[in-house]
Scaffold this motif. Sequence first.
Motif, PDB file in Angstrom:
ATOM      1  N   LEU A 146     -35.642 -68.711 -15.515  1.00 44.70           N
ATOM      2  CA  LEU A 146     -36.265 -67.409 -15.279  1.00 44.70           C
ATOM      3  C   LEU A 146     -36.902 -67.307 -13.899  1.00 44.70           C
ATOM      4  O   LEU A 146     -37.260 -66.213 -13.465  1.00 44.70           O
ATOM      5  N   GLN A 147     -37.021 -68.426 -13.194  1.00 42.68           N
ATOM      6  CA  GLN A 147     -37.568 -68.388 -11.840  1.00 42.68           C
ATOM      7  C   GLN A 147     -36.643 -67.634 -10.884  1.00 42.68           C
ATOM      8  O   GLN A 147     -37.080 -67.140  -9.845  1.00 42.68           O
ATOM      9  N   ASN A 148     -35.386 -67.536 -11.261  1.00 45.54           N
ATOM     10  CA  ASN A 148     -34.405 -66.825 -10.435  1.00 45.54           C
ATOM     11  C   ASN A 148     -34.131 -65.412 -10.933  1.00 45.54           C
ATOM     12  O   ASN A 148     -33.218 -64.749 -10.447  1.00 45.54           O
ATOM     13  N   ILE A 149     -34.915 -64.979 -11.921  1.00 40.92           N
ATOM     14  CA  ILE A 149     -34.732 -63.655 -12.508  1.00 40.92           C
ATOM     15  C   ILE A 149     -36.005 -62.840 -12.282  1.00 40.92           C
ATOM     16  O   ILE A 149     -37.117 -63.343 -12.482  1.00 40.92           O
ATOM     17  N   ASN A 150     -35.837 -61.590 -11.881  1.00 45.32           N
ATOM     18  CA  ASN A 150     -36.968 -60.685 -11.803  1.00 45.32           C
ATOM     19  C   ASN A 150     -37.237 -60.152 -13.207  1.00 45.32           C
ATOM     20  O   ASN A 150     -36.663 -59.146 -13.625  1.00 45.32           O
TER      21      ASN A 150
ATOM     22  N   LEU B   3     -33.449 -58.690 -16.731  1.00 47.78           N
ATOM     23  CA  LEU B   3     -33.728 -59.508 -17.908  1.00 47.78           C
ATOM     24  C   LEU B   3     -32.659 -59.299 -18.969  1.00 47.78           C
ATOM     25  O   LEU B   3     -32.204 -60.252 -19.612  1.00 47.78           O
ATOM     26  N   GLU B   4     -32.219 -58.056 -19.134  1.00 47.97           N
ATOM     27  CA  GLU B   4     -31.162 -57.781 -20.113  1.00 47.97           C
ATOM     28  C   GLU B   4     -29.862 -58.486 -19.732  1.00 47.97           C
ATOM     29  O   GLU B   4     -29.179 -59.058 -20.585  1.00 47.97           O
ATOM     30  N   ALA B   5     -29.508 -58.470 -18.443  1.00 44.74           N
ATOM     31  CA  ALA B   5     -28.295 -59.143 -17.993  1.00 44.74           C
ATOM     32  C   ALA B   5     -28.367 -60.634 -18.293  1.00 44.74           C
ATOM     33  O   ALA B   5     -27.378 -61.253 -18.720  1.00 44.74           O
ATOM     34  N   TYR B   6     -29.539 -61.223 -18.082  1.00 45.69           N
ATOM     35  CA  TYR B   6     -29.727 -62.648 -18.371  1.00 45.69           C
ATOM     36  C   TYR B   6     -29.555 -62.927 -19.862  1.00 45.69           C
ATOM     37  O   TYR B   6     -28.869 -63.880 -20.255  1.00 45.69           O
ATOM     38  N   ILE B   7     -30.153 -62.091 -20.705  1.00 45.45           N
ATOM     39  CA  ILE B   7     -30.088 -62.317 -22.147  1.00 45.45           C
ATOM     40  C   ILE B   7     -28.678 -62.106 -22.669  1.00 45.45           C
ATOM     41  O   ILE B   7     -28.175 -62.897 -23.486  1.00 45.45           O
TER      42      ILE B   7
ATOM     43  N   TYR C 240     -42.393 -66.979 -30.749  1.00 45.28           N
ATOM     44  CA  TYR C 240     -43.686 -67.101 -31.415  1.00 45.28           C
ATOM     45  C   TYR C 240     -44.555 -68.137 -30.706  1.00 45.28           C
ATOM     46  O   TYR C 240     -44.108 -69.235 -30.402  1.00 45.28           O
ATOM     47  N   ASN C 241     -45.787 -67.741 -30.415  1.00 45.52           N
ATOM     48  CA  ASN C 241     -46.760 -68.598 -29.721  1.00 45.52           C
ATOM     49  C   ASN C 241     -46.206 -69.079 -28.375  1.00 45.52           C
ATOM     50  O   ASN C 241     -46.455 -70.208 -27.954  1.00 45.52           O
ATOM     51  N   GLU C 242     -45.487 -68.188 -27.708  1.00 42.99           N
ATOM     52  CA  GLU C 242     -44.834 -68.510 -26.439  1.00 42.99           C
ATOM     53  C   GLU C 242     -45.613 -67.855 -25.295  1.00 42.99           C
ATOM     54  O   GLU C 242     -45.843 -66.644 -25.317  1.00 42.99           O
ATOM     55  N   THR C 243     -45.992 -68.637 -24.302  1.00 38.61           N
ATOM     56  CA  THR C 243     -46.666 -68.098 -23.117  1.00 38.61           C
ATOM     57  C   THR C 243     -45.607 -67.588 -22.148  1.00 38.61           C
ATOM     58  O   THR C 243     -44.721 -68.323 -21.730  1.00 38.61           O
ATOM     59  N   ARG C 244     -45.702 -66.318 -21.791  1.00 41.42           N
ATOM     60  CA  ARG C 244     -44.663 -65.656 -21.002  1.00 41.42           C
ATOM     61  C   ARG C 244     -45.223 -65.045 -19.725  1.00 41.42           C
ATOM     62  O   ARG C 244     -46.389 -64.637 -19.673  1.00 41.42           O
ATOM     63  N   ALA C 245     -44.332 -64.922 -18.737  1.00 40.99           N
ATOM     64  CA  ALA C 245     -44.708 -64.270 -17.482  1.00 40.99           C
ATOM     65  C   ALA C 245     -44.263 -62.810 -17.448  1.00 40.99           C
ATOM     66  O   ALA C 245     -44.640 -62.076 -16.533  1.00 40.99           O
ATOM     67  N   ILE C 246     -43.478 -62.376 -18.433  1.00 46.60           N
ATOM     68  CA  ILE C 246     -42.889 -61.035 -18.368  1.00 46.60           C
ATOM     69  C   ILE C 246     -43.924 -59.924 -18.518  1.00 46.60           C
ATOM     70  O   ILE C 246     -43.618 -58.763 -18.232  1.00 46.60           O
TER      71      ILE C 246
END
Length: 231
Positions: free
Chosen positions: A42-46, A53-57, A73-79
């Motif tokens: 995800l460091q290479n994804i805006n 993000l949709e293209a990545y998924i 669940y219980n995930e720390t996210r930057a989004i």
Amino acid sequence: MQSNSFSNFIGGISNQPLLVLNPVFKATDYVPLNLSVTNTDLQNINVSASAQLEAYIVKYIKKHKAAVAYGGYNETRAIYKRSNYFNASNETERNIHLGIDLWCEANTAVFTPLDATVHSFKNNTNFGDYGPTIILKHVVNTVCFYTLYGHLSANSIINLRVGQSFKQGEQIATLGDASVNGDYPPHLHFQIIKDVGNYFGDYPGVCNKKDLDFYLENCPDPNLLLRLVSY
């Protein structure tokens, strides 16, 4: 009922997976997805851009020959950094996810995993919020609890009414796209809530570190019902 016993209760409701997405999806159609800050891809994804993000998924799902990516669940996210809704100046940053996300195509049917009545619903229109949201009330063996369904289509709440009944396995909604779901790739946010408090059509799906213990107690792991991973 104490929180630990509540989690045990949820896990004991069924020894078979309970579905919230179209039953056409088989167990092999699901693949786990890590969207946490530990995922170096995800460091290479805006991740602030829903299209990227949709293209990545979508690429990730195709790579694994799956139809649904799940996790969080219980995930720390930057989004969530993109939205002031999660980063008000007077509070600690909210970036820990409290439900499970099921990433798949818009308009995918959503089902209740248990007999239910509609507690509340609302279109939460803050940037990065749930968009159209439904909260169901369940009573199992006299125990009352709630499930939340976020990022739905606008049509999902048009003809809904508080107190409306649904049987287990009955369709309640469809998934929305980025134009209505808070500007995310299409997905379902599914969350179990022990005590919904005074919330109506909304409940925190992301929290900060200082409040994490409370929310993990009040919102146990949805996989206790879905059983997408074994325990």
